[in-house]
Design an enzyme around this catalytic site. Structure first.
Site, PDB file in Angstrom:
ATOM      1  CD  GLU A  52       8.974   4.261   2.629  1.00 46.94           C
ATOM      2  OE1 GLU A  52       9.959   5.054   2.801  1.00 46.94           O
ATOM      3  OE2 GLU A  52       7.956   4.377   2.165  1.00 46.94           O
ATOM      4  CE  LYS A  74       6.923   5.941   4.891  1.00 44.82           C
ATOM      5  NZ  LYS A  74       6.880   7.433   4.728  1.00 44.82           N
ATOM      6  NE  ARG A 114       1.279   7.761  -2.684  1.00 41.63           N
ATOM      7  CZ  ARG A 114       1.469   6.960  -3.394  1.00 41.63           C
ATOM      8  NH1 ARG A 114       1.033   6.383  -4.604  1.00 41.63           N
ATOM      9  NH2 ARG A 114       2.456   5.696  -2.674  1.00 41.63           N
ATOM     10  NE  ARG A 153       2.501  11.634  -5.579  1.00 48.58           N
ATOM     11  CZ  ARG A 153       3.159  10.835  -4.746  1.00 48.58           C
ATOM     12  NH1 ARG A 153       3.389  11.390  -3.646  1.00 48.58           N
ATOM     13  NH2 ARG A 153       3.394   9.744  -4.942  1.00 48.58           N
ATOM     14  CB  SER A 198      -0.890   5.891   2.697  1.00 51.72           C
ATOM     15  OG  SER A 198      -0.101   6.934   1.820  1.00 51.72           O
ATOM     16  N   GLY A 199       0.959   3.978   0.503  1.00 52.85           N
ATOM     17  CA  GLY A 199       1.049   3.263  -0.836  1.00 52.85           C
ATOM     18  C   GLY A 199       0.038   3.248  -1.738  1.00 52.85           C
ATOM     19  N   GLY A 200      -0.697   4.249  -1.817  1.00 53.27           N
ATOM     20  CA  GLY A 200      -1.953   4.512  -2.928  1.00 53.27           C
ATOM     21  C   GLY A 200      -3.138   4.030  -2.394  1.00 53.27           C
TER      22      GLY A 200
HETATM   23  P1  13P Z   1       2.654   7.196   0.583  1.00 55.13           P
HETATM   24  O1  13P Z   1       2.016   7.565   1.888  1.00 55.13           O
HETATM   25  O2  13P Z   1       2.265   8.223  -0.401  1.00 55.13           O
HETATM   26  O3  13P Z   1       2.843   5.764   0.024  1.00 55.13           O
HETATM   27  O4  13P Z   1       4.207   7.945   0.836  1.00 55.13           O
HETATM   28  C1  13P Z   1       5.062   7.367   1.848  1.00 55.13           C
HETATM   29  C2  13P Z   1       6.520   7.463   1.612  1.00 55.13           C
HETATM   30  O5  13P Z   1       7.164   8.324   2.342  1.00 55.13           O
HETATM   31  C3  13P Z   1       7.018   6.825   0.343  1.00 55.13           C
HETATM   32  O6  13P Z   1       8.505   6.710   0.417  1.00 55.13           O
END
Ligand code: 13P
Length: 342
Positions: free
Chosen positions: A177, A219, A294, A33, A261-263
């Site tokens: 998660e 999560k 993100r 990033r 958030s996943g993108g």
């Molecule tokens: P994002 O919200 O960017 O998907 O990241 C969450 C996270 O902790 C990924 O392991």
């Protein structure tokens, strides 16, 4: 296992309609990033960036916890104050990502298993001494043609449950998660079916491994169409599909669900979380909050760009996203908030 303390911490992580901030990108991910924005990929740049985040004023008004990467858990501000102390003083519990990332799952082309169970008990004991109060382990499920397989879902759910039991043994609240990726062209309905299957298997495994549901957080991904899916989807459809999937699979004993958030764009992640809370909160047994990386950090990182002169503006952008997501936990976010500055 001290059940009472685990339950207290798990509830405290979602109290006050606040969420968590994930700043636990591994070094390769953080470097990737940084590289995209022309920021040097050095330990000191990562330290300076994480200092910017943890010293953001009033952080504790919006989040109860921050998930750190191992490197960050041991780092300090330029004045020599450990990040864990800065966070605790701000009323934010420090947590730690403890998985060691993914690798190809043998015999399952295109699928991965998360590693890190070997030696985990000893590492967790060390993290507790460094001030961690909770932990995170991410499993990755890739939707596609004929995948995910039963073998992939089962192996990842089993590893999540083994990790969670080890965490609770030393008093760390496990964040579980299982991420169904949003890459690909799957429809909302296909994502719902896969997510439901994954969560059902995860809770079966948590039961088998005797994990205390009251002393953990989930999560998950939101139920979303893949990024390459062309069918239009509304915020309301995502929120309905996500809530219905969670109601079918997550026991009421779990105190909170904190989404990744996943993108998604930062604005859509806030709008979708908000819709779930605005329309369904009174019917839900668990808190619905955020644990975005993100969708909270990206605007701030783009402003910072490695330049110390941009720190205050980047912190302002970070706080803005936190304020939007805190509002989304209360069901009080709306697009007008995006125009207000903190
Ligand atoms: P994002 O919200 O960017 O998907 O990241 C969450 C996270 O902790 C990924 O392991």
């Amino acid at each position: 296992m001290n059940a009472r303390a685990l339950i207290h911490t798990a509830r405290a992580l979602v109290k006050g309609e606040k969420g968590l901030l994930a700043l636990d990108e591994s070094t390769p991910t953080c470097n990737r990033r940084f590289a995209a924005l022309g920021i040097p990929q050095t330990e000191d740049a990562r330290r300076a960036y994480r200092e910017l985040i943890v010293t953001t004023p009033t952080l504790g008004e919006y989040i109860n916890g921050a998930i750190l990467y191992e490197e960050t858990l041991r780092q300090m501000t330029h004045e020599g104050v450990p990040f864990t102390k800065v966070l605790s003083d701000a009323g934010v519990m420090p947590g730690i990502k403890v998985d060691m990332g993914t690798t190809e799952l043998a015999g399952h082309p295109g699928e991965t298993i998360t590693e890190g169970l070997d030696g985990l008990r000893g590492r967790l004991q060390a993290y507790v001494k460094l001030g961690a109060r909770f932990a995170k382990w991410r499993a990755v499920i890739t939707p596609g043609a004929n995948i995910p397989s039963h073998g992939c879902i089962h192996s990842n759910a089993h590893a999540l449950a083994r990790y969670a039991a080890l965490c609770q043994e030393v008093g760390l609240v496990p964040i579980i998660e299982p991420e169904v990726l949003m890459d690909g062209d799957q429809t909302l309905q296909q994502c719902a079916a896969v997510t439901q299957d994954v969560l059902r298997t995860v809770f079966e495994q948590l039961h088998t491994q005797r994990v205390l549901l009251e002393g953990m957080l989930l999560k998950p991904n939101m139920v979303l169409p893949g990024l390459a899916c062309t069918a239009p989807t509304t915020v309301g459809e995502v929120s309905e599909a996500t809530v219905s999937c969670l109601l079918r699979t997550v026991p009421a004993a779990v105190p909170g669900i904190v989404f990744l958030s996943g993108g998604q764009t930062a604005e859509l992640a806030s709008a979708r979380l908000n819709d779930m809370n605005a329309r369904f909160k009174l019917q839900l047994p668990w808190a619905l909050a955020f644990s975005f990386a993100r969708a909270i950090q990206q605007p701030a990182m783009e402003i910072w760009k490695g330049n110390p002169g941009n720190t205050a503006a980047a912190q302002k952008a970070l706080l803005h996203r936190l304020r939007c997501n805190h509002a989304a936990c209360r069901g009080e976010y709306n697009a007008d908030l995006e125009w207000l500055t903190v």
